[in-house]
Write a protein that holds these residues in place. Structure first.
Motif, PDB file in Angstrom:
ATOM      1  N   TYR A   7       0.880  -1.055   0.051  1.00 47.95           N
ATOM      2  CA  TYR A   7      -0.193  -0.025  -0.221  1.00 47.95           C
ATOM      3  C   TYR A   7       0.990   1.796   0.039  1.00 47.95           C
ATOM      4  CZ  TYR A   7      -3.634   3.692   1.345  1.00 47.95           C
ATOM      5  OH  TYR A   7      -3.760   4.778   1.646  1.00 47.95           O
ATOM      6  N   ARG A   8       0.632   2.013  -0.619  1.00 50.45           N
ATOM      7  CA  ARG A   8       1.352   3.639  -0.849  1.00 50.45           C
ATOM      8  C   ARG A   8      -0.080   4.938  -0.340  1.00 50.45           C
ATOM      9  NH1 ARG A   8       4.577   5.616  -5.279  1.00 50.45           N
ATOM     10  NH2 ARG A   8       6.322   7.358  -4.592  1.00 50.45           N
ATOM     11  N   SER A   9       0.444   5.476   0.773  1.00 57.69           N
ATOM     12  CA  SER A   9      -0.577   6.492   1.221  1.00 57.69           C
ATOM     13  C   SER A   9      -0.280   7.748   0.021  1.00 57.69           C
ATOM     14  CB  SER A   9      -0.417   6.979   2.477  1.00 57.69           C
ATOM     15  OG  SER A   9      -1.589   7.879   2.401  1.00 57.69           O
ATOM     16  N   VAL A  10      -1.042   8.371  -0.075  1.00 57.99           N
ATOM     17  CA  VAL A  10      -0.827   9.306  -0.848  1.00 57.99           C
ATOM     18  C   VAL A  10      -1.698  10.510  -0.658  1.00 57.99           C
ATOM     19  CG1 VAL A  10      -1.265  10.524  -3.589  1.00 57.99           C
ATOM     20  CG2 VAL A  10      -0.986   7.600  -3.549  1.00 57.99           C
ATOM     21  N   VAL A  11      -1.074  11.529   0.433  1.00 55.99           N
ATOM     22  CA  VAL A  11      -1.479  12.761   0.994  1.00 55.99           C
ATOM     23  C   VAL A  11      -0.763  14.011   1.181  1.00 55.99           C
ATOM     24  CG1 VAL A  11      -2.185  12.769   3.209  1.00 55.99           C
ATOM     25  CG2 VAL A  11      -1.867  10.603   3.224  1.00 55.99           C
ATOM     26  N   ARG A  12      -1.730  14.625   0.896  1.00 55.23           N
ATOM     27  CA  ARG A  12      -1.063  16.068   0.607  1.00 55.23           C
ATOM     28  C   ARG A  12      -1.154  16.948   2.239  1.00 55.23           C
ATOM     29  NH1 ARG A  12      -4.063  17.984  -4.399  1.00 55.23           N
ATOM     30  NH2 ARG A  12      -5.023  19.359  -3.399  1.00 55.23           N
ATOM     31  N   ILE A  13      -0.182  17.815   1.910  1.00 59.67           N
ATOM     32  CA  ILE A  13      -0.063  18.945   3.306  1.00 59.67           C
ATOM     33  C   ILE A  13      -0.505  20.131   2.526  1.00 59.67           C
ATOM     34  CG2 ILE A  13       0.928  19.237   5.364  1.00 59.67           C
ATOM     35  CD1 ILE A  13       0.181  16.480   5.669  1.00 59.67           C
ATOM     36  N   GLY A  14      -1.582  20.377   3.251  1.00 61.93           N
ATOM     37  CA  GLY A  14      -1.336  22.265   2.910  1.00 61.93           C
ATOM     38  C   GLY A  14      -0.940  23.453   4.709  1.00 61.93           C
ATOM     39  N   ARG A  15      -0.930  24.310   4.285  1.00 62.09           N
ATOM     40  CA  ARG A  15      -0.129  25.435   5.125  1.00 62.09           C
ATOM     41  C   ARG A  15      -1.322  26.262   5.466  1.00 62.09           C
ATOM     42  NH1 ARG A  15       3.813  26.801   9.472  1.00 62.09           N
ATOM     43  NH2 ARG A  15       4.439  24.676   8.698  1.00 62.09           N
ATOM     44  N   ASP A  16      -2.434  26.502   6.300  1.00 64.99           N
ATOM     45  CA  ASP A  16      -3.209  27.193   6.597  1.00 64.99           C
ATOM     46  C   ASP A  16      -2.356  28.760   7.784  1.00 64.99           C
ATOM     47  OD1 ASP A  16      -5.448  29.348   6.429  1.00 64.99           O
ATOM     48  OD2 ASP A  16      -7.201  27.734   7.744  1.00 64.99           O
ATOM     49  N   LYS A  17      -2.590  29.377   8.313  1.00 60.57           N
ATOM     50  CA  LYS A  17      -2.669  30.393   9.583  1.00 60.57           C
ATOM     51  C   LYS A  17      -1.778  30.012   9.976  1.00 60.57           C
ATOM     52  CE  LYS A  17      -4.301  34.463  11.502  1.00 60.57           C
ATOM     53  NZ  LYS A  17      -5.262  35.401  12.125  1.00 60.57           N
ATOM     54  N   GLY A  18      -0.137  30.255  10.598  1.00 62.42           N
ATOM     55  CA  GLY A  18       0.030  30.126  11.826  1.00 62.42           C
ATOM     56  C   GLY A  18       0.879  28.170  11.711  1.00 62.42           C
ATOM     57  N   PRO A  19       0.087  27.667  13.198  1.00 59.24           N
ATOM     58  CA  PRO A  19       1.023  26.365  12.938  1.00 59.24           C
ATOM     59  C   PRO A  19      -0.625  25.345  12.082  1.00 59.24           C
ATOM     60  CG  PRO A  19      -1.285  26.828  14.849  1.00 59.24           C
ATOM     61  CD  PRO A  19      -0.418  28.488  14.333  1.00 59.24           C
ATOM     62  N   VAL A  20      -1.663  25.958  12.109  1.00 63.66           N
ATOM     63  CA  VAL A  20      -2.899  25.028  10.742  1.00 63.66           C
ATOM     64  C   VAL A  20      -2.235  24.673  10.168  1.00 63.66           C
ATOM     65  CG1 VAL A  20      -5.379  25.056  10.825  1.00 63.66           C
ATOM     66  CG2 VAL A  20      -4.432  26.403  12.391  1.00 63.66           C
ATOM     67  N   ARG A  21      -2.457  23.546   9.187  1.00 64.68           N
ATOM     68  CA  ARG A  21      -2.743  22.156   8.286  1.00 64.68           C
ATOM     69  C   ARG A  21      -3.460  21.645   8.024  1.00 64.68           C
ATOM     70  NH1 ARG A  21       2.155  22.066  11.718  1.00 64.68           N
ATOM     71  NH2 ARG A  21       4.397  22.707  10.912  1.00 64.68           N
ATOM     72  N   TRP A  22      -3.541  21.349   6.669  1.00 68.29           N
ATOM     73  CA  TRP A  22      -4.610  20.158   5.835  1.00 68.29           C
ATOM     74  C   TRP A  22      -3.989  19.344   5.314  1.00 68.29           C
ATOM     75  CZ3 TRP A  22      -9.258  22.170   7.978  1.00 68.29           C
ATOM     76  CH2 TRP A  22      -9.364  23.536   8.854  1.00 68.29           C
ATOM     77  N   ALA A  23      -4.498  18.170   5.822  1.00 67.42           N
ATOM     78  CA  ALA A  23      -4.124  17.081   5.117  1.00 67.42           C
ATOM     79  C   ALA A  23      -4.854  16.674   4.047  1.00 67.42           C
ATOM     80  CB  ALA A  23      -3.481  16.340   6.526  1.00 67.42           C
ATOM     81  N   THR A  24      -4.504  16.265   3.563  1.00 64.01           N
ATOM     82  CA  THR A  24      -5.996  15.206   2.012  1.00 64.01           C
ATOM     83  C   THR A  24      -5.801  13.760   2.969  1.00 64.01           C
ATOM     84  OG1 THR A  24      -4.930  15.691   0.531  1.00 64.01           O
ATOM     85  CG2 THR A  24      -6.357  16.919   0.421  1.00 64.01           C
ATOM     86  N   LEU A  25      -7.024  12.886   3.017  1.00 62.22           N
ATOM     87  CA  LEU A  25      -6.445  11.546   3.114  1.00 62.22           C
ATOM     88  C   LEU A  25      -7.044  11.215   2.294  1.00 62.22           C
ATOM     89  CD1 LEU A  25      -6.855  12.215   6.512  1.00 62.22           C
ATOM     90  CD2 LEU A  25      -4.619  12.005   5.824  1.00 62.22           C
ATOM     91  N   PRO A  26      -6.747   9.291   1.631  1.00 58.81           N
ATOM     92  CA  PRO A  26      -7.491   9.177   1.011  1.00 58.81           C
ATOM     93  C   PRO A  26      -8.906   8.570   1.670  1.00 58.81           C
ATOM     94  CG  PRO A  26      -5.128   8.182   1.065  1.00 58.81           C
ATOM     95  CD  PRO A  26      -5.238   8.947   2.316  1.00 58.81           C
ATOM     96  N   THR A  27      -9.836   8.714   0.605  1.00 59.21           N
ATOM     97  CA  THR A  27     -10.845   8.150   0.950  1.00 59.21           C
ATOM     98  C   THR A  27     -12.135   9.315   1.944  1.00 59.21           C
ATOM     99  OG1 THR A  27     -11.450   7.119   2.992  1.00 59.21           O
ATOM    100  CG2 THR A  27     -10.698   5.672   1.051  1.00 59.21           C
ATOM    101  N   GLU A  28     -11.617   9.943   2.173  1.00 55.88           N
ATOM    102  CA  GLU A  28     -11.824  11.710   3.502  1.00 55.88           C
ATOM    103  C   GLU A  28     -12.143  12.560   2.485  1.00 55.88           C
ATOM    104  OE1 GLU A  28     -12.498  11.245   6.571  1.00 55.88           O
ATOM    105  OE2 GLU A  28     -11.566   9.003   6.546  1.00 55.88           O
ATOM    106  N   PRO A  29     -13.830  12.580   2.290  1.00 57.26           N
ATOM    107  CA  PRO A  29     -14.364  14.092   1.347  1.00 57.26           C
ATOM    108  C   PRO A  29     -14.198  15.916   1.751  1.00 57.26           C
ATOM    109  CG  PRO A  29     -15.787  13.286   2.733  1.00 57.26           C
ATOM    110  CD  PRO A  29     -14.673  12.644   3.247  1.00 57.26           C
ATOM    111  N   GLU A  30     -13.335  15.317   2.926  1.00 55.22           N
ATOM    112  CA  GLU A  30     -12.964  17.335   3.485  1.00 55.22           C
ATOM    113  C   GLU A  30     -11.950  17.087   4.428  1.00 55.22           C
ATOM    114  OE1 GLU A  30     -14.678  19.858   3.228  1.00 55.22           O
ATOM    115  OE2 GLU A  30     -16.130  18.424   2.054  1.00 55.22           O
ATOM    116  N   PRO A  31     -10.622  17.687   3.678  1.00 49.05           N
ATOM    117  CA  PRO A  31      -9.417  18.014   4.040  1.00 49.05           C
ATOM    118  C   PRO A  31      -9.249  18.039   5.764  1.00 49.05           C
ATOM    119  CG  PRO A  31      -9.736  19.572   2.876  1.00 49.05           C
ATOM    120  CD  PRO A  31     -10.563  18.824   2.835  1.00 49.05           C
ATOM    121  N   ALA A  32      -8.585  17.361   6.811  1.00 50.33           N
ATOM    122  CA  ALA A  32      -8.509  16.812   7.866  1.00 50.33           C
ATOM    123  C   ALA A  32      -7.476  18.293   8.408  1.00 50.33           C
ATOM    124  CB  ALA A  32      -8.104  15.908   8.349  1.00 50.33           C
TER     125      ALA A  32
END
Length: 65
Positions: A7-32
């Motif tokens: 298995y190979r997980s494909v995840v993207r991480i983005g930064r918002d404001k300050g320490p807040v980051r968003w991760a797009t995760l497989p099968t999840e409809p919204e970024p975490a």
């Protein structure tokens, strides 16, 4: 010798404001969202000024165990 990965997980991480980051995760409809909270946020003065507390990545690792 190691074979191919099962298995190979494909995840993207983005930064918002300050320490807040968003991760797009497989099968999840919204970024975490990930950030800091509690003692960690107080230690680094990382919450406030419009920055909302969220679970940190370590919380998710512990929950997955």
């Amino acid at each position: 010798a190691m074979g191919e990965a099962a298995y190979r997980s494909v995840v993207r991480i983005g930064r918002d404001k300050g320490p807040v980051r968003w991760a797009t995760l497989p099968t999840e409809p919204e970024p975490a969202p990930f950030a800091v909270h509690g003692a960690v946020a107080r230690r680094y003065r990382a919450v406030g000024g419009g920055v909302r507390a969220h679970a940190n990545p370590l919380d998710c690792v512990v929950a997955a165990g």
